[in-house]
Each structure stands twice: as C-alpha cells, then as structure tokens.
Design an enzyme around this catalytic site. Structure first.
Site, PDB file in Angstrom:
ATOM      1  N   THR A  25       0.821  -1.217   0.000  1.00  0.00           N
ATOM      2  CA  THR A  25       0.000   0.000   0.000  1.00  0.00           C
ATOM      3  C   THR A  25       0.852   1.263   0.000  1.00  0.00           C
ATOM      4  OG1 THR A  25      -0.167  -0.238   2.398  1.00  0.00           O
ATOM      5  CG2 THR A  25      -2.003  -1.046   1.102  1.00  0.00           C
ATOM      6  N   THR A  26       2.018   1.208   0.634  1.00  0.00           N
ATOM      7  CA  THR A  26       2.917   2.368   0.631  1.00  0.00           C
ATOM      8  C   THR A  26       3.600   2.491  -0.723  1.00  0.00           C
ATOM      9  OG1 THR A  26       3.335   1.951   2.979  1.00  0.00           O
ATOM     10  CG2 THR A  26       4.797   3.498   1.876  1.00  0.00           C
ATOM     11  N   ASP A  64      -2.009  -8.075   6.415  1.00  0.00           N
ATOM     12  CA  ASP A  64      -1.144  -8.031   5.232  1.00  0.00           C
ATOM     13  C   ASP A  64      -0.568  -9.411   4.922  1.00  0.00           C
ATOM     14  OD1 ASP A  64      -1.687  -5.384   5.201  1.00  0.00           O
ATOM     15  OD2 ASP A  64       0.349  -4.672   5.543  1.00  0.00           O
TER      16      ASP A  64
END
Length: 542
Positions: free
Chosen positions: A106-107, A402
């Site tokens: 996501t980053t 995650d």
C-alpha cells in the site's frame, strides 16, 4: 442570510446564492490545473515515502477525539489523514484499492504514483501533451509487466517453509518483527487451514482475528476453532465442556410479551402470583425444549434475566449470552449448527458439534474468553493476538492482515518476484531498453520517465535504511545490467549480499503487477483532469 452564504438578485430579479468564501477559491484550467493536481498528489506521496521498507519510519496519527495510532501501514496512514484536496483523496483511494485487492504494497503504490506524477510534470514543462504522456506511461507499464512475467519464479505452495519465507518478507517492516517467524507461521497455518486448493481460493470469512490487551506479542496463538469474547452466563457453570452439542439461538429466554398497545395492570397479590407462576412455567418450558434436543450448551444472541439464568444452572444447561451477530454466524459455520429464531423450531439436527469448549483466563486482569475447539467444520480458525497496549494489538492485527492477504495471493497465483527494489530495477532497465528502440517517436520520453520513476522505490528503500541512495542504486543497477541477474536489490538489513533470493526477500507477482497497473491508471486519470475549482490551499493536506 445564512452561515453558508447570502441571497442576492440580478438585474432581472432572479435570485442566486453567493457562497461564503467564494473569493478564497480559484478556478484552474489547462496545464495549471494539472500541475496543481500533481503538487497535491506529491505532497501525499512524500508523507508516506519515509515509511517504505524494513527500516521505514512509523507515523503517529492523532484523531479529533485524541485517539493515538502509531503505524507504518500505508493504507492506514492515508485513511486517517485529513485530506481536503480532491486529487489527494484519489491517492488515499488508490492505497485502499491496493489494500482491498492485494493486502500488501500500500505504501509502494502511492510512492510509485507520486514518482510518475513528478516525472509527468517535467514532461509537461517540455511541452509534451498530457494525453501523449499518459499513453506513453500505459505502454511502458505493459512493458514492465511483461518483464515481471519473464523474471518471475514459480513457487510451490505445498512447501510450508516457502510460504513462511514470503510472510516473513511482508512482516519485516512491521512492529511485530520481533516475533517475525512466529507470526509468519500463524498466518500461513491460518490461510492453509481454510484454503480450497481445487478452486485456488481462500475464504477470509472463516479466519477471525481477535485481540486482547495484556500479555506479550509472543503469547499470540492460532486456535483451530472460534474464540468469543464472552464467558458463561453464571459463575457456577462448568468452565470446560467436552463433546458439546450447541443450541445457537437468536431468541431470548424471556416469556412472550403481550402483542398489544394496552398496559397490563396487576392490581392484586393473586394476579401477581399468577403472572409470576406463568413466567416460571414459560422459563421451564423453554429450558426443557432445549434439553429435549440433547443440547448441553446454549449460545444466545440476546440476554436473559437472573431468574432464567438461575434456572439454567439448576437444570445443568450452561449458557452464553449477548453473543454478537458475526460471532454467532462464525460459530454456526464452525460447529455445523443452524441458527434458530424460535424455541419451537429447535431440533436435534440443528445442533452444532464441538469436541471442547473452555474458558480462558488472563493473569491478574481476570478477563475471560470462551474457546470453541475441535469443531465439526475444522476450517474455521481464530488468531488470538496479545499485546501490551491497544496500539500494539491494533498494529499487530494490521500486520497479520497483510501477511494473510499475501499468502492468499500465493494460493491464487504461486509465482513470485524478489523484493528490496530488485524487480523495480529490473523493470526500469527493461523499460529504458525499450525506450532506445523507439528513438524515432515521442513515446521515448514517457518511457524514460517511467523508467526513472520505477527507480524511486529502491532509492527510497536505500534512503530509509541510511545508505547513500544514488550510489547504492547505481551500483545495483550496474550489476543487474552486467550480470543479467534480476534478483539483485537493496541490502536494507546489511546482511552483506545484494541477492534478494539468498536473503529470502520475496514478493508476490500479483501484488507487484497490481502496484504498477493501479499507479499508472491513477496517473492517467489525473493527467486528463484539466479544470477544477480548487481551494485556496493547493495541497489541502494536513
């Protein structure tokens, strides 16, 4: 006149509203509008860039209520940010899309989108039309994805150790990395317990993640069953039950209320005694109906009063009350039981089955939870997380989410690429090589810009690890080109080798492809918006 604006009339007497603060807004068009979008998106990207990688920094988010959240999960950081600018919000949604689809990266997807927009700004300054830039980026993205397919390795999902190595890569940048292997094993065992190898799918509804403050992260366990944050309704009821037949009810142990709007007046002792006797008979009838089916434990969605509770104890029928809707559904799935809405409908074939039901006690806090194990449907599992405080428990939940998503993706598609920026550098080389082939066309400029943007990920990894970013990335890129080895990346953990295959830094191919596709699609969308009524603060990010 109102707080939002005022009413006025034109020369023909037609009314219109003048919105408050209209003078503080400005209308942007053309290239100026696109550059305003890019500025806002870059501001968001720069915020999360320092959180990338195993040495990435955490962010402290404080809500309006004063709740504190410390995390380096990109999706969570962006979700909790106060973002006003419309385009900056698109980056928040981009990160959420990556989280929903893949669960990890996501980053990285936001950093890549920010880098692509930065490169697009330079191309706009050279006079290249935004649509030509977007088309060039699309072609470069296809080239990068084709390269990922070429460098991907097949990964046997049947080998548990391989899956653990992938999960450890995901958890390497998280707060739980002191229990690195333990959490990786829990994630792998949970997913493989509920996976359907034939359909290549994982039903996440069967994996419940429960957290409780107190204790250490090392106390986190995987339970092959269901944990409910409840205890027996009466303290004298047995704490351990074996060979359990569960009656799962959504009807309370209460006498039926009169279906009328009129009041029921009790005017004498005799009437009260009659009513009390009627209620007692109804309680006994309900309990006997449950006992007659062979049930030896009742899970009830609603509460019941002390009289019913005492009667259940007398009749030796243990009960659990106030069990929530999602929990009661999971219990029904796990035990193979049916949720029953009326006592009259309860039959033996609707009972759930479990080998063991026990109460868990927690140290000095005396907190109690109910564990339902050895269920009929052994696929339902619960991960029970412990932590010193609420922040650690919440971050551990996000980290495990995650890891669970990454293992699920491997069940769906077992191909992997290598992390540490290795796959990005390999794609950057492939895209730059393609740019040299189209020297006669304008697309060479977007291709080279895309190649430079891909290098932003390894640059950020090196910078966040305390290495000299340009020197490190240049050295790795040179070695990849010479040795034709796509496994070389940034040695963030200072192990002494740049080979990510030897370091076991592994990422899913599906996740990496999704990153590139989502980032390119968002950039195309932003480059096509050339008119906006923007706030006075062009960034609109706090």
């Amino acid at each position: 006149m109102s707080a939002m604006g005022m009413l006025a009339c034109d020369e023909f007497g037609r009314r219109f509203i003048i919105i408050k603060d209209q003078d503080k807004k400005r209308r942007l068009q053309g290239i100026d509008a696109i550059k305003s979008h890019i500025l806002a998106a870059k501001a968001v990207s720069d915020i999360v860039r320092t959180s990338l990688g195993p040495k990435g920094l955490d962010k402290m988010m404080v809500s309006a209520d004063g709740d504190v959240c410390i995390t380096n999960d990109g999706a969570t950081i962006l979700q909790k940010m106060d973002v006003d600018h419309q385009v900056a919000r698109l980056l928040v949604q981009l990160s959420q899309s990556q989280d929903d689809e893949i669960g990890d990266g996501t980053t990285g997807v936001v950093v890549l989108a920010g880098a692509l927009l930065e490169q697009a700004e330079q191309l706009l300054d050279k006079g290249i039309h935004p649509i030509r830039i977007a088309d060039g980026f699309d072609m470069a993205a296809k080239c990068a994805i084709e390269n990922l397919d070429r460098i991907a390795d097949s990964f046997p999902v049947s080998d548990r150790e391989n899956l653990i190595r992938v999960a450890m890569t995901t958890l390497g940048s998280k707060i739980v990395n002191k229990c690195h292997r333990q959490f990786a094993e829990i994630a792998v065992d949970a997913v493989m317990a509920v996976a359907d190898p034939e359909r290549k799918d994982v039903n996440f509804e069967l994996i419940k993640v429960e957290g409780k403050q107190g204790g250490k992260l090392e106390d986190t366990v995987l339970v092959k069953g269901v944990i409910v944050d409840k205890d027996m309704s009466h303290p004298q009821m047995p704490k351990t039950l074996k060979d359990v037949k569960l009656a799962i009810l959504t009807c309370p142990f209460e006498p039926p209320k009169p279906k009328t709007k009129h009041k029921l007046d009790v005017t004498s002792v005799e009437e009260y005694e009659t009513l009390r006797k009627y209620e007692a008979e109804k309680f006994e009838e309900m309990v006997d109906q449950v006992k007659a089916t062979g049930a030896n434990l009742v899970i009830c969605q609603w509460g019941f009063d002390d009289e019913a509770n005492h009667l259940l104890l007398q009749k030796e029928l243990p009960a659990v009350r106030w069990v929530g809707g999602p929990e009661i559904e999971l219990i029904a799935i796990a035990t193979g039981g049916r949720i029953v809405p009326r006592f009259s409908e309860l039959t033996t074939d609707k009972l759930g089955a479990a080998g063991l039901v026990r109460e868990l006690n927690f140290g000095t806090t005396k907190d109690r939870m109910l564990v339902i194990e050895e269920c009929k449907n052994s696929k339902a599992v619960t991960i029970f997380i412990r932590g010193g405080n609420k922040m650690i428990v919440d971050e551990a939940k996000r980290s495990l989410h995650d890891a669970l998503c990454v293992i699920r993706n491997l069940v769906r598609d077992s191909r992997v690429v290598y992390g540490g920026g290795a796959s990005e550098i390999s794609c950057a080389l492939a895209v730059a090589e393609e740019a040299d082939r189209c020297l006669g066309s304008l697309e060479q400029y977007p291709f080279r810009a895309f190649s430079d943007a891909l290098e932003t990920i390894p640059l950020a990894l090196a910078e966040n690890s305390g290495l000299a970013p340009i020197e490190t990335v240049t050295a790795v890129k040179s070695r990849q080109a010479k040795e034709k080895n796509p496994h070389l990346g940034i040695d963030c953990n200072f192990t002494g080798t740049f080979d990510m295959k030897k370091q076991n830094v592994i990422e899913t191919l599906a996740g990496k492809k999704q990153q590139i596709m989502l980032a390119t699609q968002l950039v195309r969308m932003i480059l096509k918006i050339d008119d906006i009524h923007s706030p006075a603060n062009p960034m609109g990010v706090e």
